[in-house]
Design a protein around this motif. Structure first.
Motif, mmCIF file in Angstrom:
data_model
loop_
_atom_site.group_PDB
_atom_site.id
_atom_site.type_symbol
_atom_site.label_atom_id
_atom_site.label_comp_id
_atom_site.label_asym_id
_atom_site.label_seq_id
_atom_site.Cartn_x
_atom_site.Cartn_y
_atom_site.Cartn_z
ATOM 1 N N VAL A 128 18.448 -9.830 -26.081
ATOM 2 C CA VAL A 128 18.592 -9.053 -24.857
ATOM 3 C C VAL A 128 18.472 -10.001 -23.668
ATOM 4 O O VAL A 128 17.508 -10.761 -23.563
ATOM 5 C CB VAL A 128 17.512 -7.959 -24.777
ATOM 6 C CG1 VAL A 128 17.611 -7.201 -23.450
ATOM 7 C CG2 VAL A 128 17.654 -6.996 -25.944
ATOM 8 N N VAL A 129 19.469 -9.968 -22.780
ATOM 9 C CA VAL A 129 19.455 -10.800 -21.576
ATOM 10 C C VAL A 129 19.286 -9.865 -20.382
ATOM 11 O O VAL A 129 20.198 -9.101 -20.044
ATOM 12 C CB VAL A 129 20.748 -11.623 -21.444
ATOM 13 C CG1 VAL A 129 20.665 -12.549 -20.235
ATOM 14 C CG2 VAL A 129 21.002 -12.430 -22.715
ATOM 15 N N LEU A 160 4.894 -2.386 -24.940
ATOM 16 C CA LEU A 160 6.281 -2.567 -25.361
ATOM 17 C C LEU A 160 6.573 -3.993 -25.814
ATOM 18 O O LEU A 160 7.170 -4.212 -26.866
ATOM 19 C CB LEU A 160 7.230 -2.155 -24.229
ATOM 20 C CG LEU A 160 8.724 -2.232 -24.577
ATOM 21 C CD1 LEU A 160 9.041 -1.390 -25.798
ATOM 22 C CD2 LEU A 160 9.577 -1.803 -23.386
ATOM 23 N N ALA A 161 6.184 -4.996 -25.012
ATOM 24 C CA ALA A 161 6.462 -6.379 -25.397
ATOM 25 C C ALA A 161 5.812 -6.741 -26.737
ATOM 26 O O ALA A 161 6.485 -7.313 -27.611
ATOM 27 C CB ALA A 161 6.016 -7.339 -24.291
ATOM 28 N N ARG A 167 8.293 -6.506 -34.287
ATOM 29 C CA ARG A 167 9.460 -6.128 -35.069
ATOM 30 C C ARG A 167 10.262 -7.333 -35.538
ATOM 31 O O ARG A 167 11.004 -7.266 -36.509
ATOM 32 C CB ARG A 167 10.354 -5.201 -34.238
ATOM 33 C CG ARG A 167 9.762 -3.813 -34.072
ATOM 34 C CD ARG A 167 10.430 -3.022 -32.960
ATOM 35 N NE ARG A 167 11.886 -3.081 -32.986
ATOM 36 C CZ ARG A 167 12.656 -2.474 -32.090
ATOM 37 N NH1 ARG A 167 12.093 -1.774 -31.108
ATOM 38 N NH2 ARG A 167 13.955 -2.546 -32.169
ATOM 39 N N ASP A 168 10.159 -8.448 -34.809
ATOM 40 C CA ASP A 168 10.801 -9.702 -35.206
ATOM 41 C C ASP A 168 12.321 -9.604 -35.254
ATOM 42 O O ASP A 168 12.982 -10.424 -35.894
ATOM 43 C CB ASP A 168 10.268 -10.169 -36.563
ATOM 44 C CG ASP A 168 10.530 -11.660 -36.791
ATOM 45 O OD1 ASP A 168 10.500 -12.414 -35.808
ATOM 46 O OD2 ASP A 168 10.785 -12.037 -37.944
ATOM 47 N N ASP A 169 12.920 -8.591 -34.618
ATOM 48 C CA ASP A 169 14.380 -8.501 -34.587
ATOM 49 C C ASP A 169 14.910 -8.394 -33.161
ATOM 50 O O ASP A 169 16.094 -8.125 -32.960
ATOM 51 C CB ASP A 169 14.875 -7.313 -35.416
ATOM 52 C CG ASP A 169 14.399 -5.967 -34.872
ATOM 53 O OD1 ASP A 169 13.566 -5.970 -33.938
ATOM 54 O OD2 ASP A 169 14.845 -4.926 -35.382
ATOM 55 N N VAL A 170 14.035 -8.601 -32.165
ATOM 56 C CA VAL A 170 14.446 -8.527 -30.767
ATOM 57 C C VAL A 170 13.865 -9.723 -30.009
ATOM 58 O O VAL A 170 12.667 -10.010 -30.107
ATOM 59 C CB VAL A 170 13.970 -7.227 -30.093
ATOM 60 C CG1 VAL A 170 14.306 -7.247 -28.604
ATOM 61 C CG2 VAL A 170 14.608 -6.016 -30.762
ATOM 62 N N ALA A 192 6.341 -13.202 -25.017
ATOM 63 C CA ALA A 192 5.869 -12.412 -26.151
ATOM 64 C C ALA A 192 6.936 -12.264 -27.224
ATOM 65 O O ALA A 192 6.631 -12.229 -28.416
ATOM 66 C CB ALA A 192 5.414 -11.032 -25.672
ATOM 67 N N THR A 193 8.208 -12.192 -26.818
ATOM 68 C CA THR A 193 9.290 -11.940 -27.779
ATOM 69 C C THR A 193 10.024 -13.205 -28.204
ATOM 70 O O THR A 193 10.999 -13.134 -28.955
ATOM 71 C CB THR A 193 10.302 -10.951 -27.181
ATOM 72 O OG1 THR A 193 10.852 -11.505 -25.965
ATOM 73 C CG2 THR A 193 9.644 -9.616 -26.859
#
Length: 605
Positions: A128-129, A160-161, A167-170, A192-193
């Motif tokens: 996500v950008v 949220l973060a 989830r390791d997919d975002v 965080a992501t």
């Protein structure tokens, strides 16, 4: 803007990614890239030239054909004008047509809402950008609105973060389009992501930020470009030269190793050349081995990417670095996907790692040592300044060179936040390994040591004494870390309390050139008004002296013309009236300044 449209048309017509990205072991085989654009009202001021449209066109141009992409906009409402789809000619045309929707402004800024919608949509590994001015702004008024804004911001950071990270997919990459951005918010979401946080305030910086983000998503090898020259070896299958320059720059000429000269108007049909006001893009298939060079202006962030069976590889380089923490590096070379080791490696191979500033200045560097498994490892010294930079891996021998460049963001390992009423500072560990057991923090205010009290596993609190709101006061913070059987200290950036105040702790006026002491005859610090008047009086005195000196030099030449007027009584009456008027105006101005109340501002970090 025209440059970006032209480059997009080139890719639509050719159906290819102009930079020729090669897939990497650390990259997703089919990257899913979701671009989110802020269309809130505040963007009118923070993005008056609608750089978001340029960003969308650039990103659509550079996305590889094997990728998937989508476009989202948000203000008070979340919209998805370009749903998820394969990046092909039709997708690029639809992306180009969305520019007008980016100035369809809405009243508020719901960052939480758009991140939830964009990340919940179906897909695999999602990048996500997020482009925004970074200010949470929800509907409402008064205290209720302030409470809602603060609650949404806290949800982004504390709920949220971390959820997206688990989830390791975002992966969320953030690009701030204004210096007024809530930079801490964006940095912490990206951190965080596992994403990159970048700041862009000009079209040139925006191009840089997007290239840095896209190279994070799909890494690619480059050839070092120095003073317009680069060496092509016989394993390079094609190269793509992206040459940035000023809008009024002279024509670019590409010169091959054999002296053959190519321009936009005179080149073979198999060379793809697109010239634009800000850059030229040149794709050369099966290039001749040897030194190529570019005649004409070669601007910052120009680069030469390549496709080759010989590639430089590494473990995923971290997008976030921390002040005071060394950076471990691990890299290797591969040919056709197989790691080179032992006899398959050239005897003269050299690998090194560097941290470079955005101006391409080398900040720190280190050599990497070869292991028995073909991997080269080393440790890059801790960065010393926060902000965006580039982490560079370079491999070279007498026969060839490969370079891998990744954008990074350098942040403090512990953040400090001043509460609303300026009575307390909250410290929070950002480095994932820090906590109250292995981290000791000391605080000093005006030479007095303050108590730093642990609040929970990763936060501390400092109670502040009462501070004169008219003085800017530095709070010095030092961190001592004990990890892996060693201890070291890190000086955090000074936290300035009452940063809006114009007076320093010693009575020095804070201005763009640094403190300047002003003292009254009795030794007391001058007030802001008194210092301003004193400064103005000094300036007037200096100007008067200069004029007097200049007049003295001219007097002898003018004297014969002036003396007849000086003998007339009316001349002296007019001069006296002018002097009285000036004296009255000066007195009234000083009284007005002394009656004016300074607006008191709340201290803020």
């Amino acid at each position: 803007m025209r440059a970006l449209f032209a480059l997009l048309l080139l890719c639509v017509g050719g159906g290819l990614s102009p930079l020729g990205w090669a897939q990497d072991s650390a990259a997703s085989p089919t990257p899913d890239i979701r671009m989110i654009f802020d269309v809130s009202g505040s963007m009118k001021a923070n993005d008056p030239d609608n750089l978001r449209a340029s960003a969308l066109q650039l990103a659509a141009t550079l996305l590889p054909s094997q990728a998937r992409g989508s476009v989202w906009t948000f203000g008070s409402q979340v919209r998805n004008p370009l749903p998820d789809g394969k990046v092909d000619a039709q997708w690029r045309r639809r992306a180009r047509s969305l520019a007008p929707q980016l100035v369809d402004y809405q009243q508020f800024t719901d960052i939480e809402g758009v991140l939830r919608d964009a990340t919940d949509a179906l897909g695999g590994k999602r990048h996500v950008v997020l482009l925004t001015d970074g200010m949470v702004d929800l509907p409402g008024s008064g205290e209720e609105k302030r409470t809602r804004d603060a609650a949404s911001r806290e949800t982004l950071l504390s709920s949220l973060a971390p959820e997206l990270a688990s989830r390791d997919d975002v992966v969320v990459h953030t690009i701030a389009l204004s210096h007024n951005v809530d930079r801490e918010l964006l940095e912490r979401i990206s951190q965080a992501t596992g994403g990159l946080a970048a700041v862009a305030e000009t079209p040139e910086a925006l191009l840089r930020a997007f290239l840095d983000v896209l190279e994070r998503i799909v890494p690619r090898d480059q050839l070092p470009l120095e003073e317009g020259r680069f060496d092509v070896d016989d394993e390079v299958e094609n190269f793509n030269a992206l040459i940035f320059h000023d809008e009024d720059a002279s024509e670019i000429t590409l010169v091959g190793p054999d002296g053959e000269r190519y321009t936009r108007d005179d080149h073979p049909d198999d060379i793809l050349w697109q010239d634009n006001p800000r850059y030229d893009l040149i794709r050369v298939p099966e290039p001749q081995a040897g030194e190529w060079h570019i005649e004409g202006p070669v601007g910052r962030d120009s680069r030469v990417s390549i496709e080759s069976p010989l590639q430089l590889r590494s473990d995923s380089l971290p997008p976030t670095l921390y002040l005071g923490f060394d950076v471990p590096l691990d890299a290797w070379l591969s040919r056709e996907g197989e790691t080179l080791e032992g006899d398959t490696l050239p005897e003269d191979i050299r690998l090194r790692g560097e941290l470079r500033g955005l101006d391409d200045e080398t900040l720190v560097s280190t050599s990497l040592k070869a292991g028995d498994d073909g991997h080269f490892t080393g440790t890059l010294a801790a960065p010393e300044e926060a902000g965006n930079a580039r982490l560079v891996l370079n491999a070279d021998s007498d026969a060839w060179t490969r370079e891998r460049v990744q954008g990074v963001n350098v942040v403090t390992p512990v953040t400090a936040t001043l509460n609303d009423d300026a009575t307390q500072v909250t410290l929070e560990a950002q480095h994932p390994r820090l906590n109250v057991d292995n981290t000791q923090i000391s605080a000093s205010l005006l030479g007095e040591t303050l108590d730093v009290v642990p609040d929970d596993e990763r936060t501390w609190q400092i109670a502040l004494p009462e501070i004169d709101p008219d003085q800017a006061v530095p709070l010095d913070l030092d961190v001592t870390v004990t990890l892996d059987d060693r201890s070291w200290s890190i000086a955090l950036p000074v936290l300035r309390l009452n940063p809006e105040a114009r007076i320093g702790v010693s009575g020095a006026e804070i201005d763009d050139d640094g403190p300047r002491a002003e003292a009254l005859p009795d030794g007391k610090a001058a007030s802001q008004e008194e210092k301003s008047d004193a400064s103005e009086e000094r300036n007037l005195t200096t100007m008067a002296g200069a004029l007097w000196d200049k007049a003295g030099g001219e007097w002898q030449a003018l004297r014969p013309h002036i003396e007849p007027y000086a003998k007339r009584p009316s001349t002296w009456v007019v001069l006296a009236a002018l002097l009285v008027a000036l004296a009255i105006l000066w007195t009234l101005r000083r009284r007005s300044r002394r009656r004016r109340h300074r607006r008191r501002r709340e201290p803020q970090v």
